[in-house]
Write a protein that holds these residues in place. Sequence first.
Motif, PDB file in Angstrom:
ATOM      1  N   UNK A  34     -91.475 -68.884  17.468  1.00  0.00           N
ATOM      2  CA  UNK A  34     -91.755 -69.911  16.472  1.00  0.00           C
ATOM      3  C   UNK A  34     -90.575 -70.880  16.429  1.00  0.00           C
ATOM      4  N   UNK A  35     -90.867 -72.149  16.193  1.00  0.00           N
ATOM      5  CA  UNK A  35     -89.838 -73.173  16.000  1.00  0.00           C
ATOM      6  C   UNK A  35     -89.910 -73.637  14.550  1.00  0.00           C
ATOM      7  N   UNK A  36     -88.807 -73.488  13.835  1.00  0.00           N
ATOM      8  CA  UNK A  36     -88.764 -73.803  12.402  1.00  0.00           C
ATOM      9  C   UNK A  36     -87.702 -74.874  12.176  1.00  0.00           C
ATOM     10  N   UNK A  37     -88.072 -75.913  11.466  1.00  0.00           N
ATOM     11  CA  UNK A  37     -87.127 -76.962  11.076  1.00  0.00           C
ATOM     12  C   UNK A  37     -87.276 -77.207   9.579  1.00  0.00           C
ATOM     13  N   UNK A  38     -86.562 -76.446   8.770  1.00  0.00           N
ATOM     14  CA  UNK A  38     -86.692 -76.597   7.309  1.00  0.00           C
ATOM     15  C   UNK A  38     -86.245 -77.985   6.855  1.00  0.00           C
ATOM     16  N   UNK A  70     -87.237 -68.758  16.318  1.00  0.00           N
ATOM     17  CA  UNK A  70     -87.445 -67.397  15.823  1.00  0.00           C
ATOM     18  C   UNK A  70     -88.401 -66.691  16.767  1.00  0.00           C
ATOM     19  N   UNK A  71     -88.029 -65.488  17.150  1.00  0.00           N
ATOM     20  CA  UNK A  71     -88.897 -64.660  17.975  1.00  0.00           C
ATOM     21  C   UNK A  71     -89.116 -63.308  17.341  1.00  0.00           C
ATOM     22  N   UNK A  72     -90.367 -62.854  17.303  1.00  0.00           N
ATOM     23  CA  UNK A  72     -90.696 -61.532  16.774  1.00  0.00           C
ATOM     24  C   UNK A  72     -91.615 -60.828  17.759  1.00  0.00           C
ATOM     25  N   UNK A  73     -91.472 -59.516  17.818  1.00  0.00           N
ATOM     26  CA  UNK A  73     -92.399 -58.748  18.629  1.00  0.00           C
ATOM     27  C   UNK A  73     -93.817 -58.937  18.098  1.00  0.00           C
ATOM     28  N   UNK A  74     -94.768 -58.852  18.989  1.00  0.00           N
ATOM     29  CA  UNK A  74     -96.145 -59.176  18.620  1.00  0.00           C
ATOM     30  C   UNK A  74     -96.660 -58.321  17.468  1.00  0.00           C
ATOM     31  N   UNK A  75     -96.138 -57.108  17.334  1.00  0.00           N
ATOM     32  CA  UNK A  75     -96.603 -56.249  16.254  1.00  0.00           C
ATOM     33  C   UNK A  75     -96.143 -56.738  14.882  1.00  0.00           C
ATOM     34  N   UNK A  76     -95.088 -57.580  14.842  1.00  0.00           N
ATOM     35  CA  UNK A  76     -94.596 -58.132  13.581  1.00  0.00           C
ATOM     36  C   UNK A  76     -94.911 -59.622  13.422  1.00  0.00           C
ATOM     37  N   UNK A 126     -97.572 -61.435  13.430  1.00  0.00           N
ATOM     38  CA  UNK A 126     -98.710 -61.871  12.617  1.00  0.00           C
ATOM     39  C   UNK A 126     -98.365 -61.941  11.132  1.00  0.00           C
ATOM     40  N   UNK A 127     -97.304 -61.261  10.706  1.00  0.00           N
ATOM     41  CA  UNK A 127     -96.902 -61.286   9.297  1.00  0.00           C
ATOM     42  C   UNK A 127     -95.788 -62.289   9.019  1.00  0.00           C
ATOM     43  N   UNK A 128     -95.416 -63.082  10.002  1.00  0.00           N
ATOM     44  CA  UNK A 128     -94.353 -64.072   9.784  1.00  0.00           C
ATOM     45  C   UNK A 128     -94.919 -65.288   9.061  1.00  0.00           C
ATOM     46  N   UNK A 129     -94.221 -65.727   8.018  1.00  0.00           N
ATOM     47  CA  UNK A 129     -94.617 -66.902   7.244  1.00  0.00           C
ATOM     48  C   UNK A 129     -93.464 -67.897   7.255  1.00  0.00           C
ATOM     49  N   UNK A 130     -93.788 -69.154   7.485  1.00  0.00           N
ATOM     50  CA  UNK A 130     -92.761 -70.185   7.483  1.00  0.00           C
ATOM     51  C   UNK A 130     -92.174 -70.318   6.073  1.00  0.00           C
ATOM     52  N   UNK A 131     -90.858 -70.459   5.966  1.00  0.00           N
ATOM     53  CA  UNK A 131     -90.223 -70.569   4.641  1.00  0.00           C
ATOM     54  C   UNK A 131     -90.430 -71.951   4.035  1.00  0.00           C
ATOM     55  N   UNK A 132     -91.481 -72.081   3.259  1.00  0.00           N
ATOM     56  CA  UNK A 132     -91.814 -73.344   2.602  1.00  0.00           C
ATOM     57  C   UNK A 132     -91.859 -73.108   1.102  1.00  0.00           C
ATOM     58  N   UNK A 143     -78.228 -71.070   2.323  1.00  0.00           N
ATOM     59  CA  UNK A 143     -79.551 -70.997   1.712  1.00  0.00           C
ATOM     60  C   UNK A 143     -80.648 -71.164   2.756  1.00  0.00           C
ATOM     61  N   UNK A 144     -80.403 -71.963   3.801  1.00  0.00           N
ATOM     62  CA  UNK A 144     -81.393 -72.128   4.867  1.00  0.00           C
ATOM     63  C   UNK A 144     -81.538 -70.830   5.654  1.00  0.00           C
ATOM     64  N   UNK A 145     -80.399 -70.230   6.010  1.00  0.00           N
ATOM     65  CA  UNK A 145     -80.448 -68.957   6.726  1.00  0.00           C
ATOM     66  C   UNK A 145     -81.086 -67.866   5.878  1.00  0.00           C
ATOM     67  N   UNK A 146     -80.856 -67.923   4.570  1.00  0.00           N
ATOM     68  CA  UNK A 146     -81.438 -66.922   3.688  1.00  0.00           C
ATOM     69  C   UNK A 146     -82.957 -67.059   3.625  1.00  0.00           C
ATOM     70  N   UNK A 147     -83.457 -68.289   3.575  1.00  0.00           N
ATOM     71  CA  UNK A 147     -84.906 -68.498   3.556  1.00  0.00           C
ATOM     72  C   UNK A 147     -85.548 -67.984   4.843  1.00  0.00           C
ATOM     73  N   UNK A 148     -84.910 -68.267   5.985  1.00  0.00           N
ATOM     74  CA  UNK A 148     -85.428 -67.745   7.250  1.00  0.00           C
ATOM     75  C   UNK A 148     -85.327 -66.227   7.290  1.00  0.00           C
ATOM     76  N   UNK A 149     -84.212 -65.704   6.761  1.00  0.00           N
ATOM     77  CA  UNK A 149     -84.052 -64.259   6.739  1.00  0.00           C
ATOM     78  C   UNK A 149     -85.097 -63.567   5.895  1.00  0.00           C
ATOM     79  N   UNK A 150     -85.476 -64.172   4.778  1.00  0.00           N
ATOM     80  CA  UNK A 150     -86.531 -63.592   3.943  1.00  0.00           C
ATOM     81  C   UNK A 150     -87.841 -63.465   4.734  1.00  0.00           C
ATOM     82  N   UNK A 151     -88.177 -64.513   5.483  1.00  0.00           N
ATOM     83  CA  UNK A 151     -89.432 -64.487   6.249  1.00  0.00           C
ATOM     84  C   UNK A 151     -89.385 -63.451   7.365  1.00  0.00           C
ATOM     85  N   UNK A 152     -88.252 -63.374   8.073  1.00  0.00           N
ATOM     86  CA  UNK A 152     -88.134 -62.405   9.164  1.00  0.00           C
ATOM     87  C   UNK A 152     -88.123 -60.986   8.615  1.00  0.00           C
TER      88      UNK A 152
END
Length: 515
Positions: free
Chosen positions: A166-170, A187-193, A195-201, A407-416
Motif C-alpha cells: 500500500x502507498x499512503x500519503x497522509x 506499507x507492506x503486509x502479508x496477505x493474511x493481514x 485485508x484488515x488494513x485501513x488507511x489512517x483517515x 503523530x503521522x507515524x503513530x497513525x500509520x502504526x495504529x493501522x498496521x
Amino acid sequence: MTSVRSRNGTQIRKLNAIELCAGIGGQALGLHSAGFKFIGLCDSRKHAVDTLKANCPRWAPWMFDIREKKLQLFDQLDQSLAKTNADGSPLQLDLLSASLPWRPWDESGIGESDPDDLLGTFKELVDRHRPKAFLFETVEHFIGPKHRDFYLRTVNQFAKADYRTFVVQPYFPDFGIPRKNDKIFVVGLKNEFARDFRFPVLSRPNPRSFLQLTAPIAFRERSAWSLGDMTARGRTKIQREYDKWCEQWLTAHGDFWNTLLPRLNRGLDKGRNARPEPKEKDVSSSAAMTDKKATLGSDVPKRKELSQNALQEDSTLNRQRGRPRKTRKLEYDYLRIDPPISDLWRELGFNVEKRVRFMPRPGDKLPSKLPMTPDLLKQLQGFPSYWKLEGELADQFKALHDATPPVIAMALGRSIHAAISKQFVDIDTAGALTPELKLFFFGSLYSSRVLESHDNPALSLAEAWHDGVLAMRGELQLPRESPYDDDDDDDDNGYEPDPQEWEDLRALNDLLYDE
C-alpha cells in the motif's frame, strides 16, 4: 492523557519491531506509542544515536553504517531475534520499519544506482526475516514517471514474497502538522493481514495553524498584562517593549492563519555559512595558487614573489608582535539560503537564515522576523516538549528538517497494529494520536502498594514527587487512567512492570529534569 484501549475494551498488546535509519526518533516514537516494542534501532550518525539514548535508554540503539557494515547488521538482527519471550516462545518480528534516504528517489535522483540508496538492503532484510509487516518512508517521486518501472518491479517482488503493498500519503494538516508534504509511506503486509488494513483517515480532523504552534514557543515571556484590558502598571519598560513586539508580530502575520508552511526538507540545509572562520595566511597554499593561475593563463595579476627566507623572517616578526591572534570559532547561526525560499519564509514571519538555540527574551534585541530554533522546529514537527536533542546546532536542524512527525507515524502504526493484532483503535478518540513514551506513564506506579514493595521506597517516593512537579509545570501529563491499574475490570493481558522498566524510570529521573 487517557489510556487508549481497543474497541472491545482490552489493553493494546505489544508487537515487536525493528527500525533502521531511525534518525532522532520521530517515527520510532510514533510506532512505540501505537503499540510496538522495539528490539532494535539503528542509525549511522552519532548525534542521532545519542538523541535516542537520551530519550529512551531502553531502546539501546546501534550505531554503524549499513552501507559499509551490512553483515554486521545481519548478525545484530539475528542476535536480537534469537531471544525468547517471557513465556519461552520464540521471538517473532512483527514490523520492520525505516526512514530511508529519499534523495536517490527524488525527481533528479538516479535511483538504485545511487551509492546512498538503502532500499536494496531493506528488501534483502524483508526477504531474510519475513516480518508480518514492513514500513518505509520515501519521496513521492518514487512512484512517479521517472522511477515507475523500478517501483512496479519492487511491488512485484514483494507480491511474490506473499506481501500486499500500500502507498499512503497522509494529509499532514489534518493531524495538526501545518506544512506541505512530499513524502509517502510504503506499507507492506502479508496477505493474511492485508485485508484488515485501513488507511489512517480522520473523520474529525484536527488542523492547527502555524501561528498557534509558534506563539507558545516564540513568546514564552509574554506577560499576562498584554493579554487583557489592563493597565501598564506592574510591568517594566523592557517588558512593555517585549509585549509590544509580540503583539506586532502576531498582528502583522495574522492574515496567514490558514497558510501552510513550506516543506522543511527543501532548501533549508543547502546554504553555506555566512560567517566563515578567518583563515591565516598559508605560504604553501599561496604559492600553489600562484602556480595554478599561471598554468591556467589567468588574467589575475600575480602577487609579488618573495624568497623563502624573506617569508620565514616576515612570519617570525609577526609572531613576535603583541599577543597571539585568537581564532574566532566557526558560527552556524547564519546561512545563505536561496532567495526564493528565504523570501517565502520571510513573508510568513521567519528568518530561516538565522539559527539560534533560544528565542529573544525581554531585554534582548528584538528582530522583525523570528529566528529558527530547535524548540520551534520540534513544535512544528509535533515532537513532545520533553524530547531532548543531542549534537551540534547544525546537526539538530538537519535532523529536524528530515524527521517524520511522530503523530503521522503513530497513525500509520495504529493501522498496521490493528491489521496484525485485530485490536482496532478509533483514532478519532481523545488521546489515540498523542505520541508519548510508555515509560512516562507513571500513574499508579507510585501507589502506596508499589512504594512499600519497592527495593528503595525513598527513591520511588522522590521520583513520584519529581514527576508531580513536572506535571504541574505542564511538562509532563499524568494519565487519568493507568494501564497498570489493578482495579480495572478489563483484561490487561497480565502486564506488570518488569525490573528493566524500573531501571529506565530511574535513569529518566535525571534526563527529564533540566534545571
